[in-house]
Motif scaffolding. Structure first.
Motif, PDB file in Angstrom:
ATOM      1  N   UNK A 298       1.031  -1.113   0.051  1.00  0.00           N
ATOM      2  CA  UNK A 298      -0.116  -0.106   0.198  1.00  0.00           C
ATOM      3  C   UNK A 298       0.996   1.462  -0.041  1.00  0.00           C
ATOM      4  N   UNK A 299       1.768   1.539   1.113  1.00  0.00           N
ATOM      5  CA  UNK A 299       2.283   2.290   1.155  1.00  0.00           C
ATOM      6  C   UNK A 299       3.486   2.201  -0.526  1.00  0.00           C
ATOM      7  N   UNK A 300       4.298   1.134  -1.310  1.00  0.00           N
ATOM      8  CA  UNK A 300       5.359   1.930  -2.411  1.00  0.00           C
ATOM      9  C   UNK A 300       3.712   2.237  -3.077  1.00  0.00           C
ATOM     10  N   UNK A 301       2.840   1.521  -3.798  1.00  0.00           N
ATOM     11  CA  UNK A 301       2.153   2.452  -4.416  1.00  0.00           C
ATOM     12  C   UNK A 301       1.535   3.878  -4.258  1.00  0.00           C
ATOM     13  N   UNK A 302       1.887   4.532  -3.204  1.00  0.00           N
ATOM     14  CA  UNK A 302       1.990   5.271  -3.580  1.00  0.00           C
ATOM     15  C   UNK A 302       2.261   6.553  -3.572  1.00  0.00           C
ATOM     16  N   UNK A 303       3.383   5.540  -3.442  1.00  0.00           N
ATOM     17  CA  UNK A 303       5.136   6.302  -3.572  1.00  0.00           C
ATOM     18  C   UNK A 303       5.310   6.480  -5.333  1.00  0.00           C
ATOM     19  N   UNK A 304       5.615   5.134  -5.425  1.00  0.00           N
ATOM     20  CA  UNK A 304       5.383   4.623  -6.977  1.00  0.00           C
ATOM     21  C   UNK A 304       4.108   5.696  -7.394  1.00  0.00           C
ATOM     22  N   UNK A 305       3.392   6.134  -7.577  1.00  0.00           N
ATOM     23  CA  UNK A 305       2.116   6.326  -8.903  1.00  0.00           C
ATOM     24  C   UNK A 305       2.697   7.409  -8.350  1.00  0.00           C
ATOM     25  N   UNK A 306       2.421   8.478  -7.337  1.00  0.00           N
ATOM     26  CA  UNK A 306       2.341   9.740  -7.464  1.00  0.00           C
ATOM     27  C   UNK A 306       2.744  10.064  -8.071  1.00  0.00           C
ATOM     28  N   UNK A 342      -4.032   1.233 -11.879  1.00  0.00           N
ATOM     29  CA  UNK A 342      -4.247   2.892 -12.373  1.00  0.00           C
ATOM     30  C   UNK A 342      -3.918   3.922 -12.327  1.00  0.00           C
ATOM     31  N   UNK A 343      -3.587   4.178 -11.121  1.00  0.00           N
ATOM     32  CA  UNK A 343      -3.011   5.775 -11.001  1.00  0.00           C
ATOM     33  C   UNK A 343      -1.466   5.650 -11.091  1.00  0.00           C
ATOM     34  N   UNK A 344      -1.041   4.367 -11.768  1.00  0.00           N
ATOM     35  CA  UNK A 344       0.374   4.174 -12.259  1.00  0.00           C
ATOM     36  C   UNK A 344      -0.060   4.548 -13.776  1.00  0.00           C
ATOM     37  N   UNK A 345      -0.472   4.252 -14.107  1.00  0.00           N
ATOM     38  CA  UNK A 345      -0.780   4.475 -15.250  1.00  0.00           C
ATOM     39  C   UNK A 345      -1.164   5.477 -16.366  1.00  0.00           C
ATOM     40  N   UNK A 346      -2.062   6.413 -15.415  1.00  0.00           N
ATOM     41  CA  UNK A 346      -2.405   7.607 -15.276  1.00  0.00           C
ATOM     42  C   UNK A 346      -1.189   8.847 -15.180  1.00  0.00           C
ATOM     43  N   UNK A 347      -0.946   8.734 -13.914  1.00  0.00           N
ATOM     44  CA  UNK A 347       0.538   8.793 -13.697  1.00  0.00           C
ATOM     45  C   UNK A 347       1.845   8.767 -14.387  1.00  0.00           C
ATOM     46  N   UNK A 348       2.217   8.267 -14.766  1.00  0.00           N
ATOM     47  CA  UNK A 348       3.527   7.318 -15.367  1.00  0.00           C
ATOM     48  C   UNK A 348       3.306   6.430 -16.514  1.00  0.00           C
ATOM     49  N   UNK A 349       2.675   6.508 -17.464  1.00  0.00           N
ATOM     50  CA  UNK A 349       2.745   6.620 -18.754  1.00  0.00           C
ATOM     51  C   UNK A 349       3.975   5.115 -18.990  1.00  0.00           C
ATOM     52  N   UNK A 350       5.067   6.040 -18.908  1.00  0.00           N
ATOM     53  CA  UNK A 350       6.288   5.145 -19.160  1.00  0.00           C
ATOM     54  C   UNK A 350       6.404   3.307 -18.845  1.00  0.00           C
ATOM     55  N   UNK A 351       5.521   3.901 -17.642  1.00  0.00           N
ATOM     56  CA  UNK A 351       5.479   1.916 -16.872  1.00  0.00           C
ATOM     57  C   UNK A 351       4.852   1.519 -17.332  1.00  0.00           C
ATOM     58  N   UNK A 352       3.770   1.581 -18.048  1.00  0.00           N
ATOM     59  CA  UNK A 352       2.746   0.566 -19.146  1.00  0.00           C
ATOM     60  C   UNK A 352       3.087  -0.785 -19.316  1.00  0.00           C
ATOM     61  N   UNK A 353       3.857  -0.411 -20.113  1.00  0.00           N
ATOM     62  CA  UNK A 353       5.108  -1.562 -20.856  1.00  0.00           C
ATOM     63  C   UNK A 353       5.404  -2.844 -19.422  1.00  0.00           C
ATOM     64  N   UNK A 354       5.912  -1.955 -18.574  1.00  0.00           N
ATOM     65  CA  UNK A 354       6.191  -3.029 -16.997  1.00  0.00           C
ATOM     66  C   UNK A 354       5.063  -3.323 -16.790  1.00  0.00           C
ATOM     67  N   UNK A 355       3.828  -2.987 -16.599  1.00  0.00           N
ATOM     68  CA  UNK A 355       3.024  -3.459 -15.877  1.00  0.00           C
ATOM     69  C   UNK A 355       1.502  -4.062 -16.593  1.00  0.00           C
ATOM     70  N   UNK A 356       1.892  -4.297 -17.687  1.00  0.00           N
ATOM     71  CA  UNK A 356       1.486  -4.886 -18.740  1.00  0.00           C
ATOM     72  C   UNK A 356       1.227  -7.063 -18.219  1.00  0.00           C
ATOM     73  N   UNK A 357       2.000  -7.592 -18.542  1.00  0.00           N
ATOM     74  CA  UNK A 357       3.170  -8.557 -18.486  1.00  0.00           C
ATOM     75  C   UNK A 357       1.863  -8.807 -17.037  1.00  0.00           C
ATOM     76  N   UNK A 358       2.083  -8.638 -15.835  1.00  0.00           N
ATOM     77  CA  UNK A 358       1.325  -8.916 -14.498  1.00  0.00           C
ATOM     78  C   UNK A 358      -0.084  -8.369 -14.973  1.00  0.00           C
ATOM     79  N   UNK A 359      -0.670  -7.306 -15.024  1.00  0.00           N
ATOM     80  CA  UNK A 359      -1.929  -7.136 -15.661  1.00  0.00           C
ATOM     81  C   UNK A 359      -2.587  -8.515 -16.587  1.00  0.00           C
ATOM     82  N   UNK A 360      -1.513  -8.809 -17.498  1.00  0.00           N
ATOM     83  CA  UNK A 360      -2.457 -10.249 -18.202  1.00  0.00           C
ATOM     84  C   UNK A 360      -2.254 -10.900 -16.867  1.00  0.00           C
ATOM     85  N   UNK A 361      -1.076 -11.597 -16.530  1.00  0.00           N
ATOM     86  CA  UNK A 361      -1.664 -12.582 -15.109  1.00  0.00           C
ATOM     87  C   UNK A 361      -2.886 -12.685 -13.948  1.00  0.00           C
TER      88      UNK A 361
END
Length: 1328
Positions: A298-306, A342-361
């Motif tokens: 929860x903490x890191x989600x806020x840190x990475x997603x801000x 969701x926050x990460x995609x909106x605030x950091x579009x450059x990280x979408x590639x990293x997230x895609x594979x994990x969201x797929x699973x």
């Protein structure tokens, strides 16, 4: 400065105290007011002094010491204390860097005293605030508190100071106050030896959410202080978190329980504060405690997603470790990870590639909530900005529209609908974004194919709210629908058409219910009403609950006449969209209960009303659609802007109007609409004209009376289309004339007579349309045209067209060709066969025995593989077309009871074997036609047995399709029996379990089944039986397992009605029964119960049981039984051939009645091919470079020895069977046709040994093998290879059509040198 004139006073320690001029001695003997007055003068004096006044410093040193006495430090008067504090602050300034106070205890008391006075800063409106500010400013400027570093317990002073300053700061303070506070505190932090935990706590406590919300200014002060002192305080912060996070020493601070809140705030203040803390978080992410991991996530989600965070790029190891939590074993951790995305995609579009594979699973996570949140994550980001989500992420949402859980499917569908409306309908992000999500409309409509009523209802809701919003103005709404329909893919179009069809059907059910309310009450009326209510309930969510609500609604309708009238208006053909909206709101208002906020009954009624209300289409809407189409025709529409070509728009517009003409025919009745349709009839586009004719057919019932001008224009056009249009136009034109004109007999005669006189077989390309028109005319008006048609059939259709081959087909070796490559002559012959069927279907009687002759003709067509004249002038692909036409024709005739009765078992078997044809497309199309007729309950139950033969199909998709067809058919029949109480009287033709005797009889006469004791053949029989029984036995409804077992046992007490005196035929029948019993017993423990009723066996296939006849013999050995059940693979074999008789024992050979020469030639043909059929014994054969529809392909065959160890005791599925059984699947079957009398089958055949394996024949299912030319013999001998049954293997390897010819490879046929008779000598007399 002048020395004071006042007299010095001795101090307690003997030193003389000098007061400033005019200031008398300050003691406890005077009043407080006097003390204040004198202290003010002292304060003024110290304020004016500077550090360079050495004499004054010496003179006033005793006074400075005196001011630090207990009298002043403990004085109860706050004004006195304030003035003393100001004096002390100035004294520290004047005497800096050395303080006049040497006692550590005294210094501590003084600074604690001064700190307490700083509390006065809180009230900015106080008259003394300026003095408090002066005190703060003096202390900050001089850094007086730095003196305390020399004290052992200086930390107490600093803690008190920090707490005081944080407590007094508020929003009424100006920037200067804050700056002085910061200066004061930062100097203590930066110039000290370190920050103790208690002092750090006094700062950090202002960051935790509870304190932050109470005093925002204290939070801001702490934030700025930390930023200013980051280099100094960072090690202290790191130590604190190390103690708590790594060492687990929560007792080191009262803030230990707030560590994650603090890390979040510190990171937001300055990431450098946590340089040493982040590795500790990585350690915590791997904790064994799930709750602890959850807190860190929860903490890191806020840190990475801000928004401004670059932590993911700065600390890649931590980022990768965090991503690993997407796969955490703890469900809440995975859930939290997904929410973060969701926050990460909106605030950091450059990280979408990293997230895609994990969201797929995670989109396939076993937890419903996680799959749901994956969708929410992607859709939320997509609604913010479509560029934030890539195609892969949208693909995950697309997949979830088929999720097994309704909540997930609903979220995915609604999310996609919202994206479509935003980016396609409203075009909020331009054409590129619209193109990116253009697939959504098709996908959403495809979901209408799902079985769940919830899915269907949601698609309807999405269509009405998102795809074509019903609240738009009519012109805008129809423009939206017009271009949507034009851009849909074919399957989506079908789904949309089906949606309108279902809604229209539900409207008709409600209309029939209202009609029942108008009838007098009776038992029959109540039963009919109950059945109608059950039907309506099936069209609503949760049909179980819906039944109760629909019954309640029906009671309300019965009691409230006004409500009934509102409902009648809603479903009336003339109801406009605006009226429908008013009616729905009025009915809902009447049923609403103010005391019941959540009313399930009302919600269910709303569902019903939404489905039946015409919210899109009315007369005004049809008019708007027609105008749009006219603009497209004129070239003034926005077709290109909408991404649709004008031709596509016109064609799609007509198709749309055609569909709506079925559901809303009344809305078309206007001269303007019909004028536009007449304009379409004159267009060159055949599809457009065809659709326009069909619209006239569906909607033009009042044209003759109300619009005579339209009538007079329409009639000549219809005549022209019936005579010279395309076949489809001709059909629709004939039906249109029959449907809308009162003098249809005259009109049809004007078409029939010239067409029947002008038929010329020498010009086949000009025959097709006339044949279509004549066939439909004879079907629609049999009383008028049946007799004239008889001579046309006898003299032209059969004698001149079907029995003659005028052209030579292309010998390209293919078994199927595209429609455009089929020769006109064959197309004419196909239409001729259809004409025969339509003619008979119109007559509906067999008084002239024409049906018998037609059936013999069709059977001969199947026996001769489609080459009725057997002159070998017709190509293989054309033969396939004719076989399909013949099989379909028999099946079509079987739908009419009077013709079903005269179809012999032999003819039925020939028809059935078409589903095992060697041509993939023949099998495919025949199966589709079979399913379509069965699902509408048009065909007798025995035809469902044909699907059992699909177990032999080498193509996986065909087997899967057949299984789905069976499931659908069985489901529909069972539902029909439940919904129709009268159906119990017709159980023999409706109950799915009654297919078992038909299936047993069909398999007993399978041409592949020649040796009742051959294990390989029995295994094939078992496969076919289980293919059907598996679907029938999914449920044991009404003890159906025991019923099927009883049927199989009863068959063994009868004889085969087809060959009652043939021992081998009966032996085969009993053997199949024993295999069926073996399967039923092995798959069901419930089959040994008593059968609920005694089965009735069809007398057409089985004799009546004889009283004294007892058949308790087991026709399969115990060893064979074990082999069948265990699925033990066949032993490794060598590719070769096995002799096989042409037809099953007892089957009568086919005879032709055209003379001795014809008979003898047929004799020789049948004899030449009766015994030889190749058989593969290899379990694994791989073939390369073979197209399934190529004739005589060159093959590269490798043989792999089969495994001999037994397979686990599990039913063999169709995939396993493809590789293991010995029966060739999908091949044409070899069987003699019925209705013949004088052909004598030769009993002596050349054996494999005599002929040699290279010349062994491969006979076909349903047709005898015809001789090849001598050149083929030479070719076969040249190859010097045994003709293997490789077509099955090739198809099995392909597992699908793959190409146009997939599934149809053939092996060479055996040579026969017998000559063929002339075509003229091979006619069939239809007058018999």
């Amino acid at each position: 400065m002048d020395f004071p004139a006042t007299q010095p006073k001795p101090a307690a320690d003997g030193k003389i105290i000098y007061y400033p001029p005019g200031v008398k001695e300050i003691t406890d003997k005077i009043t407080n007011d006097e003390v204040v007055k004198r202290l003010k003068m002292v304060v003024k004096t110290f304020m004016d002094m500077d550090q360079d006044s050495e004499d004054e410093k010496q003179q006033y040193l005793p006074l400075a010491l005196h001011l630090a006495s207990e009298f002043f430090l403990r004085n109860p008067n706050k004004d006195v204390r304030l003035l003393v504090a100001c004096c002390l602050a100035d004294i520290f300034r004047i005497y800096a860097p050395e303080a006049p106070y040497t006692s550590h205890d005294k210094l501590k008391d003084i600074f604690l005293f001064i700190t307490r006075q700083l509390k006065g800063l809180e009230d900015t409106k106080s008259p003394q605030f300026n003095r408090y500010f002066y005190l703060l400013e003096n202390l900050a400027w001089v850094k007086s508190y730095n003196i305390c570093f020399e004290l052992e317990d200086c930390n107490d002073i600093f803690i008190q100071l920090f707490r005081t300053l944080f407590s007094v700061i508020n929003n009424s303070h100006n920037q200067k106050v804050q700056m002085h506070m910061l200066d004061l505190m930062s100097s203590i932090i930066m110039e000290g030896d370190g920050v103790t935990q208690e002092l750090l706590d006094s700062i950090l406590i202002n960051l935790i959410p509870a304190h932050k919300n109470l005093n925002k200014q204290a939070f801001d002060l702490a934030k700025v202080l930390l930023k200013r002192t980051v280099q100094t305080i960072e090690p202290c912060i790191a130590n604190f978190f190390n103690q708590v996070l790594v060492l687990g020493k929560s007792s080191v601070s009262d803030l230990s329980e707030h560590v994650f809140d603090l890390i979040q705030e510190l990171f937001a203040i300055d990431p450098h504060l946590l340089l040493s803390v982040m590795p500790q978080l990585e350690f915590k992410l791997k904790s064994n405690d799930g709750e602890e991991r959850l807190a860190v996530v929860r903490l890191l989600a806020k840190l990475f997603g801000s928004k401004d965070s670059d932590l993911a790029t700065q600390n890649r190891p931590l980022w990768q470790c965090f991503l690993g939590r997407f796969n955490d074993i703890h469900v809440p951790v995975r859930l939290e990870s997904v929410k973060f995305a969701s926050h990460c995609l909106m605030n950091h579009p450059d990280l979408a590639k990293d997230l895609t594979e994990y969201l797929k699973v995670r989109s396939h996570d076993p937890e419903e909530a996680i799959r749901h949140d994956v969708i929410v994550t992607i859709i939320t980001a997509g609604k913010r900005d479509l560029s934030l989500v890539n195609d892969q992420l949208l693909g995950f949402v697309r997949e979830r529209t088929l999720d097994k859980r309704w909540r997930v499917r609903k979220e995915a569908m609604m999310g996609l609908a919202q994206l479509y409306k935003k980016y396609c309908l409203h075009a909020e992000a331009g054409k590129d974004a619209a193109e990116k999500v253009s697939w959504i409309k098709d996908k959403l409509l495809h979901i209408y194919y799902q079985n769940s009523i919830d899915d269907k209802l949601l698609v309807e809701k999405i269509f009405a709210q998102y795809l074509v919003p019903h609240n738009l103005e009519t012109e805008e709404r129809m423009k939206c629908l017009y271009y949507l329909y034009a851009s849909l893919d074919p399957n989506a179009v079908k789904a949309l058409n089906e949606m309108w069809k279902c809604q229209n059907m539900l409207r008709s059910h409600v209309r029939e219910l209202l009609d029942l309310h108008k009838q007098p009450t009776s038992e029959a009326n109540s039963a009919a009403m109950f059945g109608k209510l059950m039907t309506i309930a099936k069209n609503l969510p949760d049909p179980g609950k819906a039944q109760d609500f629909v019954k309640k609604f029906n009671q309300v309708l019965g009691d409230d006449e006004k409500l009934r009238s509102q409902l009648e208006l809603l479903i009336s053909p003339t109801c406009s969209c605006k009226q429908a909206d008013v009616c729905v709101r009025e009915i809902a208002r009447k049923l609403a209960n103010p005391k019941q906020p959540t009313n399930p009954f009302l919600e269910m009624v709303k569902f019903l009303l939404e489905r039946i209300a015409p919210v899109h289409i009315d007369s005004e809407a049809i008019s708007a659609l027609v105008k749009l189409m006219n603009k497209s025709i004129e070239g003034t529409a926005d077709d290109e802007e909408e991404g649709v070509s004008p031709d596509t728009a016109i064609r799609a517009g007509l198709e749309l109007l055609k569909v709506l003409s079925f559901t809303h025919p009344t809305s078309f009745h206007s001269a303007e609409t019909y004028e536009s349709l007449l304009q379409c009839l004159r267009m060159e586009d055949d599809k457009v004209a065809e659709a326009a004719i069909q619209i006239f057919r569906n909607t033009g019932h009042k044209i003759e009376t109300d619009l005579p001008q339209i009538r007079s224009t329409l009639i000549p056009i219809l005549h022209q289309k019936a005579k010279r249009g395309t076949p489809h136009q001709a059909k629709q034109a004939v039906h249109c004339i029959h449907a809308i004109f009162s003098n249809k007999e005259v009109q049809l005669a004007q078409i029939f007579e010239p067409l029947s006189r002008s038929l010329n077989a020498d010009v086949p390309e000009q025959l097709i349309t006339p044949l279509v028109s004549l066939g439909h005319i004879s079907m629609l008006a049999p009383d008028q045209f049946a007799s004239p048609m008889k001579s046309v059939v006898a003299n032209f259709i059969v004698k001149d067209l079907l029995m003659n081959d005028r052209s030579t087909g292309e010998k390209n070796g293919k078994l199927w060709s595209p429609d455009e490559e089929v020769s006109p002559e064959v197309l004419a012959k196909v239409q001729a066969i259809k004409l025969l069927v339509r003619w008979l279907l119109g007559m509906k009687n067999n008084q002239s025995k024409s049906a018998n002759s037609t059936l013999r003709l069709l059977s001969a067509m199947l026996v001769s593989e489609g080459d009725l004249t057997e002159q070998k002038r017709i190509s293989k692909s054309d033969m396939s077309r004719l076989r399909l036409a013949a099989g379909s024709a028999i099946m079509k005739l079987a739908q009419e009871p009077c013709y079903h009765e005269i179809i012999t078992p032999e003819q039925f078997q020939l028809c059935a074997l078409v589903i095992n044809d060697e041509c993939y497309q023949v099998r495919q199309i025949f199966a589709q036609k079979l399913h379509k007729a069965l699902v509408k309950l048009l065909l007798p139950l025995e035809y469902m047995a044909i699907f059992a033969l699909c177990a032999k199909d080498p193509v996986k998709e065909r087997r899967a399709h057949a299984r789905q067809c069976l499931l659908k058919n069985i489901s529909i029949r069972r539902e029909y029996i439940k919904q129709n109480p009268m159906a119990n009287e017709k159980l023999l033709s409706l109950l799915p379990e009654y297919v078992v005797p038909y299936m047993i009889h069909l398999l007993a006469h399978d041409p592949d089944f020649t040796k009742p004791q051959d294990v390989d053949q029995l295994r094939d029989v078992k496969e076919c039986l289980w293919f059907m029984l598996e679907v029938l036995m999914t449920k044991n409804e009404n003890n159906s397992h025991a019923f099927m077992k009883k049927m199989s046992e009863n068959i063994k007490l009868t004889r085969d009605a087809q060959s009652p005196d043939e021992p081998k035929a009966n032996e085969k029948l009993y053997t199949v029964c024993d295999v069926a019993l073996c399967v039923i017993n092995s798959k069901s423990a419930l089959c040994n119960a008593d059968s609920p009723k005694d089965p009735v066996l069809p007398t057409k296939f089985f004799t009546q049981p004889e009283k004294d006849f007892c058949n308790d013999r087991n026709y399969i050995s115990e060893e064979t039984r074990v082999l069948l059940l265990t699925g033990k693979p066949k032993p490794t074999g060598v590719l070769g051939t096995v002799n096989k008789p042409l037809s099953a024992t007892g089957r009568r050979p086919y005879i032709r009645t055209t003379g001795s020469e014809t008979g003898s030639s047929v004799n020789s043909e049948l004899s030449s091919s009766a015994g030889n059929r190749s058989r593969e014994q290899s379990s694994d054969i791989s073939e390369t470079g073979v197209s399934e529809n190529d004739e005589n392909p060159v093959r590269i065959i490798s043989v792999t020895p089969a495994k001999t160890e037994p397979v686990k005791n599990k039913e063999m599925n169709s995939d396993q069977t493809t590789q293991g059984n010995s029966t060739e699947r999908g091949k044409k079957r070899t069987a003699a046709a019925s209705g013949t009398e004088n052909i004598h089958q030769k009993t002596e055949e050349k054996s494999v040994e005599e002929t040699g394996p290279s010349l062994a024949a491969k006979t076909r299912r349903g047709r005898p093998t015809k001789p090849e030319p001598q050149g083929t013999t030479a070719k076969n001998e040249e190859t010097n290879k045994p003709p293997v049954r490789g077509r099955k293997r090739a198809a099995a390897n392909q597992e699908g059509p793959g190409s146009l010819e997939a599934g149809n490879a053939k092996a060479p046929k055996q040579q026969d040198t017998a000559k063929k008779p002339a075509a003229a000598q091979r006619q069939i007399d239809l007058q018999r």
